[in-house]
Design an enzyme around this catalytic site. Structure first.
Site, PDB file in Angstrom:
ATOM      1  N   LYS A 104     125.316  50.240 -59.994  1.00 55.76           N
ATOM      2  CA  LYS A 104     124.380  49.513 -61.080  1.00 55.76           C
ATOM      3  C   LYS A 104     124.657  50.244 -62.301  1.00 55.76           C
ATOM      4  O   LYS A 104     124.776  51.494 -62.246  1.00 55.76           O
ATOM      5  CB  LYS A 104     123.168  49.295 -60.778  1.00 55.76           C
ATOM      6  CG  LYS A 104     122.540  48.187 -61.091  1.00 55.76           C
ATOM      7  CD  LYS A 104     122.711  46.804 -60.536  1.00 55.76           C
ATOM      8  CE  LYS A 104     122.014  45.559 -61.003  1.00 55.76           C
ATOM      9  NZ  LYS A 104     122.007  44.566 -60.335  1.00 55.76           N
ATOM     10  N   ASP A 144     123.855  41.047 -65.099  1.00 55.97           N
ATOM     11  CA  ASP A 144     122.577  41.138 -64.471  1.00 55.97           C
ATOM     12  C   ASP A 144     121.784  40.807 -65.657  1.00 55.97           C
ATOM     13  O   ASP A 144     122.102  39.891 -66.438  1.00 55.97           O
ATOM     14  CB  ASP A 144     122.249  42.640 -64.062  1.00 55.97           C
ATOM     15  CG  ASP A 144     121.121  42.711 -63.004  1.00 55.97           C
ATOM     16  OD1 ASP A 144     121.144  42.071 -62.146  1.00 55.97           O
ATOM     17  OD2 ASP A 144     120.100  43.050 -63.648  1.00 55.97           O
ATOM     18  N   GLY A 214     110.868  32.984 -63.409  1.00 56.78           N
ATOM     19  CA  GLY A 214     112.300  33.367 -64.307  1.00 56.78           C
ATOM     20  C   GLY A 214     113.117  32.401 -64.276  1.00 56.78           C
ATOM     21  O   GLY A 214     113.330  31.510 -63.381  1.00 56.78           O
ATOM     22  N   GLY A 216     116.171  32.404 -66.033  1.00 59.26           N
ATOM     23  CA  GLY A 216     117.646  32.739 -66.663  1.00 59.26           C
ATOM     24  C   GLY A 216     118.888  32.190 -66.122  1.00 59.26           C
ATOM     25  O   GLY A 216     118.543  31.165 -65.242  1.00 59.26           O
ATOM     26  N   ASN A 217     119.958  32.753 -65.638  1.00 56.62           N
ATOM     27  CA  ASN A 217     121.043  32.493 -64.976  1.00 56.62           C
ATOM     28  C   ASN A 217     120.549  32.093 -63.410  1.00 56.62           C
ATOM     29  O   ASN A 217     120.620  30.899 -62.814  1.00 56.62           O
ATOM     30  CB  ASN A 217     122.161  33.648 -64.969  1.00 56.62           C
ATOM     31  CG  ASN A 217     123.130  33.218 -63.944  1.00 56.62           C
ATOM     32  OD1 ASN A 217     123.052  33.431 -62.600  1.00 56.62           O
ATOM     33  ND2 ASN A 217     124.271  32.520 -64.074  1.00 56.62           N
ATOM     34  N   GLY A 219     117.273  31.924 -61.958  1.00 59.19           N
ATOM     35  CA  GLY A 219     116.019  30.884 -61.777  1.00 59.19           C
ATOM     36  C   GLY A 219     116.502  29.480 -62.155  1.00 59.19           C
ATOM     37  O   GLY A 219     116.196  28.385 -61.514  1.00 59.19           O
ATOM     38  N   TYR A 220     117.051  29.342 -63.293  1.00 62.07           N
ATOM     39  CA  TYR A 220     117.649  27.902 -63.631  1.00 62.07           C
ATOM     40  C   TYR A 220     118.415  27.264 -62.436  1.00 62.07           C
ATOM     41  O   TYR A 220     118.118  26.000 -61.936  1.00 62.07           O
ATOM     42  CB  TYR A 220     118.548  27.946 -64.891  1.00 62.07           C
ATOM     43  CG  TYR A 220     119.314  26.739 -65.018  1.00 62.07           C
ATOM     44  CD1 TYR A 220     118.579  25.279 -65.348  1.00 62.07           C
ATOM     45  CD2 TYR A 220     120.473  26.701 -64.976  1.00 62.07           C
ATOM     46  CE1 TYR A 220     119.407  24.358 -65.427  1.00 62.07           C
ATOM     47  CE2 TYR A 220     121.274  25.356 -65.325  1.00 62.07           C
ATOM     48  CZ  TYR A 220     120.802  24.178 -65.280  1.00 62.07           C
ATOM     49  OH  TYR A 220     121.646  23.114 -65.604  1.00 62.07           O
TER      50      TYR A 220
HETATM   51  P1  NAD Z   1     118.659  36.574 -67.139  1.00 63.21           P
HETATM   52  O1  NAD Z   1     118.490  37.540 -68.055  1.00 63.21           O
HETATM   53  O2  NAD Z   1     119.715  35.451 -67.208  1.00 63.21           O
HETATM   54  O3  NAD Z   1     117.286  35.988 -66.700  1.00 63.21           O
HETATM   55  C1  NAD Z   1     116.095  36.568 -66.503  1.00 63.21           C
HETATM   56  C2  NAD Z   1     114.810  35.680 -66.540  1.00 63.21           C
HETATM   57  O4  NAD Z   1     113.632  36.451 -66.307  1.00 63.21           O
HETATM   58  C3  NAD Z   1     114.469  35.177 -67.974  1.00 63.21           C
HETATM   59  O5  NAD Z   1     114.336  33.849 -68.039  1.00 63.21           O
HETATM   60  C4  NAD Z   1     113.410  36.061 -68.489  1.00 63.21           C
HETATM   61  O6  NAD Z   1     112.913  35.378 -69.719  1.00 63.21           O
HETATM   62  C5  NAD Z   1     112.568  36.426 -67.397  1.00 63.21           C
HETATM   63  N1  NAD Z   1     111.892  37.277 -67.211  1.00 63.21           N
HETATM   64  C6  NAD Z   1     111.946  38.466 -67.788  1.00 63.21           C
HETATM   65  N2  NAD Z   1     110.752  39.248 -67.692  1.00 63.21           N
HETATM   66  C7  NAD Z   1     109.950  38.274 -66.999  1.00 63.21           C
HETATM   67  C8  NAD Z   1     108.650  38.541 -66.659  1.00 63.21           C
HETATM   68  N3  NAD Z   1     107.925  39.786 -66.902  1.00 63.21           N
HETATM   69  N4  NAD Z   1     107.947  37.546 -66.118  1.00 63.21           N
HETATM   70  C9  NAD Z   1     108.514  36.543 -65.826  1.00 63.21           C
HETATM   71  N5  NAD Z   1     109.848  36.112 -66.105  1.00 63.21           N
HETATM   72  C10 NAD Z   1     110.499  37.135 -66.690  1.00 63.21           C
HETATM   73  O7  NAD Z   1     118.646  37.374 -65.475  1.00 63.21           O
HETATM   74  P2  NAD Z   1     119.362  36.958 -64.180  1.00 63.21           P
HETATM   75  O8  NAD Z   1     120.794  37.129 -64.176  1.00 63.21           O
HETATM   76  O9  NAD Z   1     118.804  35.663 -64.032  1.00 63.21           O
HETATM   77  O10 NAD Z   1     118.615  37.920 -63.208  1.00 63.21           O
HETATM   78  C11 NAD Z   1     117.433  37.638 -62.775  1.00 63.21           C
HETATM   79  C12 NAD Z   1     116.925  38.507 -61.623  1.00 63.21           C
HETATM   80  O11 NAD Z   1     117.986  38.186 -60.519  1.00 63.21           O
HETATM   81  C13 NAD Z   1     117.224  39.957 -61.623  1.00 63.21           C
HETATM   82  O12 NAD Z   1     116.256  40.584 -60.972  1.00 63.21           O
HETATM   83  C14 NAD Z   1     118.350  40.412 -61.298  1.00 63.21           C
HETATM   84  O13 NAD Z   1     118.879  41.482 -60.774  1.00 63.21           O
HETATM   85  C15 NAD Z   1     118.565  39.427 -60.062  1.00 63.21           C
HETATM   86  N6  NAD Z   1     120.146  38.905 -59.590  1.00 63.21           N
HETATM   87  C16 NAD Z   1     120.957  38.504 -60.501  1.00 63.21           C
HETATM   88  C17 NAD Z   1     122.323  37.974 -60.165  1.00 63.21           C
HETATM   89  C18 NAD Z   1     123.275  37.476 -60.885  1.00 63.21           C
HETATM   90  O14 NAD Z   1     124.174  37.086 -60.532  1.00 63.21           O
HETATM   91  N7  NAD Z   1     123.076  37.311 -62.114  1.00 63.21           N
HETATM   92  C19 NAD Z   1     122.562  38.485 -58.681  1.00 63.21           C
HETATM   93  C20 NAD Z   1     121.520  39.120 -57.936  1.00 63.21           C
HETATM   94  C21 NAD Z   1     120.477  39.329 -58.453  1.00 63.21           C
END
Ligand code: NAD
Length: 409
Positions: A104, A144, A214, A216-217, A219-220
């Site tokens: 990471k 991430d 959340g 982002g990627n 959650g949406y």
């Molecule tokens: P992202 O940056 O696209 O989105 C993160 C979201 O979380 C945003 O909407 C942000 O506003 C929100 N957020 C941040 N702090 C917050 C808080 N205190 N309370 C509520 N919402 C909050 O990131 P992502 O890629 O969607 O990643 C989200 C999570 O999923 C992370 O923990 C990441 O490690 C995990 N993850 C991501 C992937 C991937 O493929 N992107 C894979 C496995 C795990």
């Protein structure tokens, strides 16, 4: 006392597993120390001077293959957080059965304060500073929190320029035009949806109301797949807060508003992130950051099923409380493995130079995720502990076996 330090939490999770598997102390030490921790600093020239950003890349364990894991841009990144995330990647890759170890990376930065040009400079700086670690057979980064395909595009360009050759398999989550895979962007959300369907069946979860933290990627896409398949997503949020409508939300409308204004907004009651976690729903899907479910709120969570699409959203103390209350937690190392599974498929396609359709990628990912769920659930039934202990147990067994076969143990 709740430990909010993710590395201490990751070690505590490992302790729980070591107790069950009866592992000796030298093996425990070998799993507890990351293989390699690289700390660096990136210099970013701006019109007003030079800004300095601390950056990290950690390899937790590479006995099963090259280090694999994302790069996070966030003001709260720390070496301890990156170590924890890299350990979770080791377990996740083993549970999914993809031939990678755990890695990471992260930069301590608030990317929202940077211009697009500065963000590009910082992303390229990360590669100039730490890219000697990267390579399709050594260390393969991915997106991430706050990193995305655009950033991966800059990074692979910088990397290939440094090396003087094309090597798309050195990094995943790239734009399709640069060797990215169909189906990667939505993979973590979709994989989480598949994991939820398995959990609903095995644990006989009733009710279709879902809250997603959340937007982002991850959650949406999670919210989108739930709401397109007969579930009612009643609440979503981002870092600034969320909205709740017990009749169900229009996810695409909220997405359009978020893209335009940067905020989750829409018809519905405005709620705080803490409130979202305690709503009367059947399924809670944390998709943001660590430690949001902790000893202060675990007892107030109403959802019967918690599907961890974020990494490390539940502290070990909260795990115990949820277990006592008969809640089911599908752990991060299983629930969010859709992302790394499609990253693996991207790496395979890059290496063979032949690309699959979205349908093919999704089918392959579903096969991997369903298989992983079945294995973890079987272990859970044997051990009668938790799905987290079952998943990490399976992973530890695989990693220890690989270390033994290498003669490391
Ligand atoms: P992202 O940056 O696209 O989105 C993160 C979201 O979380 C945003 O909407 C942000 O506003 C929100 N957020 C941040 N702090 C917050 C808080 N205190 N309370 C509520 N919402 C909050 O990131 P992502 O890629 O969607 O990643 C989200 C999570 O999923 C992370 O923990 C990441 O490690 C995990 N993850 C991501 C992937 C991937 O493929 N992107 C894979 C496995 C795990």
């Amino acid at each position: 006392m709740t430990k909010m330090n993710p590395w201490e939490n990751a070690l505590r999770q490992l302790d729980d597993v070591i107790e069950v598997l009866d592992i000796d102390s030298s093996t425990k030490d070998a799993l507890s120390y990351p293989e390699r921790v690289t700390e660096s600093r990136i210099l970013l020239k701006t019109d007003s001077g030079v800004d300095v950003y601390p950056a990290y890349r950690v390899w937790h364990n590479t006995a099963r293959g090259p280090a694999k894991g994302g790069i996070r841009f966030h003001p709260q990144v720390s070496v301890e957080e990156v170590k924890a995330l890299s350990m979770w990647m080791t377990w996740k890759n083993a549970v999914a059965g993809v031939p990678f170890g755990g890695g990471k990376g992260g930069i301590i930065v608030n990317p929202k304060e940077l211009s697009k040009g500065e963000l590009e400079g910082l992303s390229r700086g990360f590669v100039r500073s730490l890219g000697s670690l990267f390579g399709q057979n050594t260390d393969i980064p991915a997106p991430d929190v706050n990193t995305n395909p655009t950033i991966m595009g800059w990074m692979i360009d910088e990397y290939e320029t440094m090396r003087g050759k094309k090597e798309p398999g050195a990094l995943t989550g790239k734009p399709i035009e640069l060797g990215g895979s169909e189906g990667r962007t939505e993979a973590t959300g979709l994989g989480g949806f598949y994991a939820t369907l398995n959990a609903i069946k095995e644990f006989e979860i009733r009710g279709k109301r879902v809250a997603v933290q959340g937007f982002g990627n991850v959650g949406y896409y999670a919210a989108k797949f739930f709401s397109n398949h007969g579930f009612k997503v009643v609440a979503v949020s981002d870092s600034k807060g969320g909205i709740y409508d017990e009749q169900g939300l229009d996810i695409e409308k909220i997405r359009a508003t978020k893209l335009k204004t940067g905020k989750v907004k829409g018809p519905g009651k405005e709620i705080k992130n803490a409130e979202l976690l305690e709503l009367p729903v059947s399924i809670l899907v944390p998709c943001a950051i660590e430690n949001v479910i902790n000893q202060n709120n675990a007892a107030d969570i109403e959802a019967k099923l918690i599907v961890e699409l974020a990494n490390g959203p539940t502290t070990p103390d909260a795990d115990k409380i949820l277990e006592e209350q008969g809640k089911i937690v599908i752990p991060d190392v299983l629930a969010n493995s859709g992302g790394v599974t499609v990253s693996y498929l991207e790496w395979v396609q890059n290496r063979m130079g032949y690309y699959w359709t979205q349908k093919e990628v999704r089918e392959k990912m579903k096969t991997v995720m369903d298989g992983a769920f079945t294995q973890v659930h079987k272990k859970y039934k044997e051990q009668k502990k938790s799905m987290r202990v079952a998943a990490i147990s399976l992973a530890v067994e695989c990693v220890v076996e690989a270390m033994k076969l290498r003669g490391q143990l």
